[in-house]
Write an enzyme that holds these catalytic residues in place. Structure first.
Site, mmCIF file in Angstrom:
data_model
loop_
_atom_site.group_PDB
_atom_site.id
_atom_site.type_symbol
_atom_site.label_atom_id
_atom_site.label_comp_id
_atom_site.label_asym_id
_atom_site.label_seq_id
_atom_site.Cartn_x
_atom_site.Cartn_y
_atom_site.Cartn_z
ATOM 1 N N GLU A 15 0.832 -1.140 -0.072
ATOM 2 C CA GLU A 15 0.002 -0.165 0.006
ATOM 3 C C GLU A 15 0.842 1.190 -0.087
ATOM 4 O O GLU A 15 1.887 1.213 0.584
ATOM 5 C CB GLU A 15 -0.819 0.110 1.179
ATOM 6 C CG GLU A 15 -1.823 0.998 1.653
ATOM 7 C CD GLU A 15 -2.461 1.146 2.888
ATOM 8 O OE1 GLU A 15 -3.420 1.820 2.816
ATOM 9 O OE2 GLU A 15 -1.950 0.505 3.685
ATOM 10 N N LYS A 47 -9.691 1.058 -1.517
ATOM 11 C CA LYS A 47 -9.702 0.467 -0.382
ATOM 12 C C LYS A 47 -11.361 1.030 0.391
ATOM 13 O O LYS A 47 -11.604 1.983 0.238
ATOM 14 C CB LYS A 47 -8.409 1.232 0.739
ATOM 15 C CG LYS A 47 -8.719 0.675 2.049
ATOM 16 C CD LYS A 47 -7.116 1.588 2.688
ATOM 17 C CE LYS A 47 -7.186 1.027 3.939
ATOM 18 N NZ LYS A 47 -5.745 1.578 4.481
ATOM 19 N N CYS A 53 -4.735 -3.368 3.727
ATOM 20 C CA CYS A 53 -3.971 -2.868 5.441
ATOM 21 C C CYS A 53 -5.425 -2.941 6.349
ATOM 22 O O CYS A 53 -5.740 -4.158 6.781
ATOM 23 C CB CYS A 53 -3.649 -1.513 5.165
ATOM 24 S SG CYS A 53 -2.798 -1.432 6.608
#
Length: 264
Positions: free
Chosen positions: A42, A112, A149
């Site tokens: 990321e 995300k 994440c």
């Protein structure tokens, strides 16, 4: 026969051109090691956080120069590539993961969905949340799913991708350093592997100030197959798709689950 996957546990800078050069270095090494896919973290395209306003200014579209140049690297090294992009949005940008095949063609992208508004961080100040779960795609390493994440803390995402056929779950990440953070990272990655009987890899950004590195990979039974340190490095691990079949045959969680009770 095992398929080798590489995790590039890198430190990105604020300029995408610098990070592109790093991508070439890691991809060429992964190719020499006979990997078929390389995963970058990321925030690979541009480091985050930046000074106020700079993150938005440095964003690019998925048709922009950074993704095009990563496509050229994929073609010339013969690798599938997975990497984080600072994607231009309207008032804020998207934290996006891009998947390119070995011809440099876009095979998927994921914005995300769970933003890191926790531990005194507020990712939503600079970032817009995506509103779609990634649809797994076929690759030389099997059918791959994607989370980013903080998504790791939401098991529904991995389960829904597993129900769509994902055999390997990739989590490009920038897991922030802190008390108990590695314990949580390791536990959650291993749990996602065990409960979904799939391979799970967490490729974590490393930086001295913010991110811990310490990337990990687990097989469908939860056995550790790779572990990174607190530094920049290239890690490799093998994926045996037959192992997924063996584990799911011995413990058929997907046929035993009571989907009628919880509607996913």
């Amino acid at each position: 026969m095992a398929v080798k996957i590489a995790l590039a546990q890198t430190t990105s800078g604020k300029k995408w051109e610098v990070n592109l050069r790093k991508a070439w270095e890691y991809a060429e090494e992964a190719s020499r090691q006979k990997a078929e896919m390389i995963v970058f973290p990321e925030y690979f395209m541009t480091y985050y956080p930046m000074e106020e306003g700079d993150y938005q200014k440095q964003g690019q579209s998925l048709e922009g120069e950074f993704v095009r140049e990563m496509g050229r690297a994929a073609r010339e090294t013969g690798l599938w590539m997975v990497f984080g992009v600072n994607e231009t949005g309207k008032d804020r940008n998207y934290n996006t993961i891009v998947i390119l095949d070995a011809e440099g063609q876009l095979r998927g992208d994921y914005r995300k969905t769970h933003l890191f508004d926790a531990y005194r961080w507020k990712e939503s100040d600079d970032t817009m949340a995506g509103d779609e779960i990634f649809c797994p795609v076929d690759s030389p390493a099997g059918k791959i799913g994607i989370g980013t994440c903080y998504d790791l803390r939401f098991p529904e995402l991995a389960r829904m991708e597993a129900l769509q056929g994902a055999q390997v779950m990739l989590y490009p990440s920038a897991w922030v350093k802190g008390e108990n953070k590695f314990m949580q990272w390791e536990t959650l990655l291993r749990a996602r592997a065990i409960e979904n009987e799939m391979y799970v890899f967490g490729c974590c950004h490393y930086s001295e100030k913010h991110y811990m590195g310490r990337s990990l990979g687990f097989d469908p039974s939860g056995r550790e197959i790779l572990r990174g340190g607190e530094k920049e490095e290239l890690l490799t691990g093998g994926i045996e798709l037959e192992e997924i079949k063996k584990v799911r045959h011995a413990n058929p969680v997907f046929s035993n689950r009571r989907g009628d009770l919880y509607h996913i």
